[in-house]
Design an enzyme around this catalytic site. Structure first.
Site, PDB file in Angstrom:
ATOM      1  N   CYS A   1       0.867  -1.168   0.000  1.00 26.28           N
ATOM      2  CA  CYS A   1       0.000   0.000   0.000  1.00 26.28           C
ATOM      3  C   CYS A   1       0.905   1.219   0.000  1.00 26.28           C
ATOM      4  O   CYS A   1       2.120   1.105   0.175  1.00 26.28           O
ATOM      5  CB  CYS A   1      -0.865   0.056   1.255  1.00 26.28           C
ATOM      6  SG  CYS A   1      -2.027  -1.317   1.387  1.00 26.28           S
TER       7      CYS A   1
ATOM      8  N   GLY B   1      -0.745   0.530  -4.937  1.00 18.59           N
ATOM      9  CA  GLY B   1      -2.070  -0.022  -4.650  1.00 18.59           C
ATOM     10  C   GLY B   1      -3.104   0.606  -5.540  1.00 18.59           C
ATOM     11  O   GLY B   1      -3.211   1.839  -5.588  1.00 18.59           O
TER      12      GLY B   1
ATOM     13  N   ASN C   1       0.422   0.703   5.889  1.00 17.55           N
ATOM     14  CA  ASN C   1       1.093  -0.052   4.838  1.00 17.55           C
ATOM     15  C   ASN C   1       1.833  -1.197   5.512  1.00 17.55           C
ATOM     16  O   ASN C   1       2.710  -0.957   6.335  1.00 17.55           O
ATOM     17  CB  ASN C   1       2.069   0.864   4.090  1.00 17.55           C
ATOM     18  CG  ASN C   1       2.907   0.132   3.044  1.00 17.55           C
ATOM     19  OD1 ASN C   1       3.916   0.647   2.611  1.00 17.55           O
ATOM     20  ND2 ASN C   1       2.502  -1.046   2.631  1.00 17.55           N
ATOM     21  N   GLY C   2       1.500  -2.443   5.137  1.00 20.50           N
ATOM     22  CA  GLY C   2       2.168  -3.598   5.724  1.00 20.50           C
ATOM     23  C   GLY C   2       1.153  -4.640   6.134  1.00 20.50           C
ATOM     24  O   GLY C   2      -0.010  -4.581   5.737  1.00 20.50           O
TER      25      GLY C   2
ATOM     26  N   TYR D   1      11.335  -4.541  -7.277  1.00 20.57           N
ATOM     27  CA  TYR D   1      10.127  -4.332  -8.078  1.00 20.57           C
ATOM     28  C   TYR D   1       9.175  -3.260  -7.548  1.00 20.57           C
ATOM     29  O   TYR D   1       8.649  -2.453  -8.319  1.00 20.57           O
ATOM     30  CB  TYR D   1       9.366  -5.660  -8.186  1.00 20.57           C
ATOM     31  CG  TYR D   1       7.991  -5.527  -8.796  1.00 20.57           C
ATOM     32  CD1 TYR D   1       7.826  -5.353 -10.163  1.00 20.57           C
ATOM     33  CD2 TYR D   1       6.836  -5.569  -7.997  1.00 20.57           C
ATOM     34  CE1 TYR D   1       6.554  -5.221 -10.728  1.00 20.57           C
ATOM     35  CE2 TYR D   1       5.569  -5.445  -8.561  1.00 20.57           C
ATOM     36  CZ  TYR D   1       5.432  -5.277  -9.915  1.00 20.57           C
ATOM     37  OH  TYR D   1       4.191  -5.143 -10.473  1.00 20.57           O
TER      38      TYR D   1
END
Ligand code: SF4
Length: 492
Positions: free
Chosen positions: A9, A36, A110-111, A263
């Protein structure tokens, strides 16, 4: 990576007195869109009221002049999401707002936590401030769980200095395990948090009398902020009218996700002070040294393989060229739930430049292969276009183990390399040769300390323990177990 993968995210936080910051938060989210594409949202406050706008869709689908208009105020947090824990549903869109009596706060995450079971039990045992205010989780996400934990502790404080949320955070953060980069806000403060391993990135910047927190440095650039520093693993930063305070709530043990370098992160982002684009080029150079091949042209799988292909071409002396055109109006697939549909999308997204391919021995470079379905189709397109040899080079090791820290890679059986050796994968893909970059070369190419990374999806060695319950579904056959880093933190 040729196929679409559900990323982590992206988060943004802005505190800029005297300014309306919703547009800046919007721009920041737009810069983080690659992290996201399922939902987007902004929570904004003018010091008295909070307004939250969030919905399913891309940033440009959720926000326009009309939806941005009610977002008034000088502080905001924002979020772009791809579901990791919790299903794909509106109620899981973030930021999440929690009302607490007359006050309230917003949170964006985020996570992925690894101790949600433990936390749920603790949450059930914590008394509310008011008996009439029972715990009610209206979302299946672990982010919601963090919000509830904070709300429970927040209610107990009610301090006179207005630092209720900060006090609650100091109590709750040490209880959380796994990956969490958080931004939070109440009517007077914006907070940034990183887990003790700093698995997901979070950076701090300054903009015209204010502060910006963002998942990546590229978002700072795009909103006109300048980079100050990374939020440290195990650190809570609090921003308000008196400036910035740093609170260390846990000892740091940095284990940044190395897949951010491979990536996830934008190439114009810096991680650990190193250019992601530069690191990806070095990965390609290392790959050329490790697995050289005689060929006529080096080409990338667009766009993810670009920098590594440049590095490979530079190191090998083989000319660099393009073999595919990517339809720039087809973004990363937004709704594409199963593998069959993923495969069908390849021809729409990538078309071959036959004149560049016909009669040539190709080195085709990509940054990673996770599921492999799309890669196989790409190779078949190159054969149809007349390539005489296809030598596939991957600038990271075989992706063999699932991620439990915020990247949704599905079940282990979906991972191409889970149980196949490199030779078997080469046969499956239909290539003349195949090589993956070795892990120590990948880590060296980042330019940062090799010890400061999580590389569990390549090595199977996890820095934070994952409870058996959480691994059961993903590992399926029950025969696999997860190895732990010697210094790993434990979970239930
Ligand atoms: S398991 Fe892989 S993708 Fe997940 S945090 Fe670790 S390095 Fe990143």
């Amino acid at each position: 990576m040729a196929e679409d993968i559900r990323e982590a995210c992206g988060v943004i936080g802005v505190y800029q007195p005297g300014h309306q910051v919703a547009n800046l938060a919007y721009l920041g989210l737009y810069a983080l869109q690659h992290r996201g594409q399922e939902s987007a949202g902004i929570a904004c406050s003018d010091g008295e009221t909070f307004t939250v706008v969030k919905d399913m869709g891309l940033v440009t689908q959720v926000f326009n002049e009309q939806t941005l208009a009610p977002l008034e105020g000088h502080l905001a947090i924002g979020h772009v999401r791809y579901s990791t824990t919790g299903s794909s549903h509106w109620r899981n869109a973030q930021p999440i707002y929690r009302a607490v009596g007359e006050a309230g706060f917003a949170i964006a995450h985020n996570g992925n936590l690894t101790n949600t079971g433990e936390l749920s039990v603790e949450l059930g045992q914590l008394p509310g401030l008011l008996d009439t205010d029972p715990v009610h989780l209206d979302s299946t996400s672990d982010s919601e769980l963090i919000g509830e934990m904070i709300a429970k502790h927040y209610k107990r404080e009610l301090r006179s200095d207005g630092r209720d949320l900060e006090t609650a955070l100091i109590q709750v953060l040490p209880k959380l395990e796994g990956a969490f980069s958080l931004v939070l806000a109440d009517e007077a403060h914006v907070f940034g948090v990183r887990d003790p391993h700093g698995i997901r990135p979070l950076v701090l910047g300054r903009v015209d009398g204010g502060w910006v927190l963002a998942s990546e440095t590229s978002a700072l650039d795009i909103v006109g902020a300048h980079f100050i520093r990374e939020v440290e693993p195990g650190e809570l930063v609090a921003i308000d009218a008196s400036g910035l305070r740093s609170i260390r709530y846990a000892e740091p043990n940095p284990k940044l996700c190395v897949f951010e370098f491979v990536y996830i992160a934008r190439p114009d982002t810096n991680l650990y002070g190193k250019s992601v684009h530069g690191a990806r080029q070095r990965m390609g150079q290392e790959l050329a040294r490790q697995a050289p091949v005689d060929a006529d042209m080096v080409m990338p799988v667009p766009e993810s393989g670009g920098p590594a292909a440049q590095g490979f071409a530079h190191e090998s002396g083989i000319p660099y060229g393009d073999g595919f055109v990517k339809n720039r109006y087809v973004g990363r697939t937004f709704i594409n739930p199963d593998q069959k549909q993923r495969g069908a999308g390849v021809r729409i997204k990538l078309n071959t430049i036959d004149a560049n391919i016909r009669g040539k021995r190709l080195v085709v470079v990509d940054d990673s292969i996770v599921r492999g379905t799309t890669t196989r189709q790409i190779i078949s397109l190159l054969r149809e276009a007349g390539a005489t040899e296809v030598h596939f080079r991957v600038s990271s090791p075989p992706y063999r183990w699932p991620c439990f820290y915020g990247l949704d890679t599905g079940k282990r059986s979906d991972l191409l390399a889970a149980d196949m050796e490199v030779g078997e994968i080469a046969d499956y893909l239909g290539v003349d040769s195949l090589a993956y970059l070795e892990l120590d070369r990948l880590l060296a190419a980042t330019g940062a300390s090799p010890e400061s990374f999580c590389s569990a999806c390549f090595s199977g060695v996890y820095p934070v323990a994952v409870p058996e319950f959480d691994t059961k579904f993903v590992l399926e056959d029950g025969g696999d177990t997860l190895l732990l880093d010697d210094n790993s933190s434990t979970s239930a």
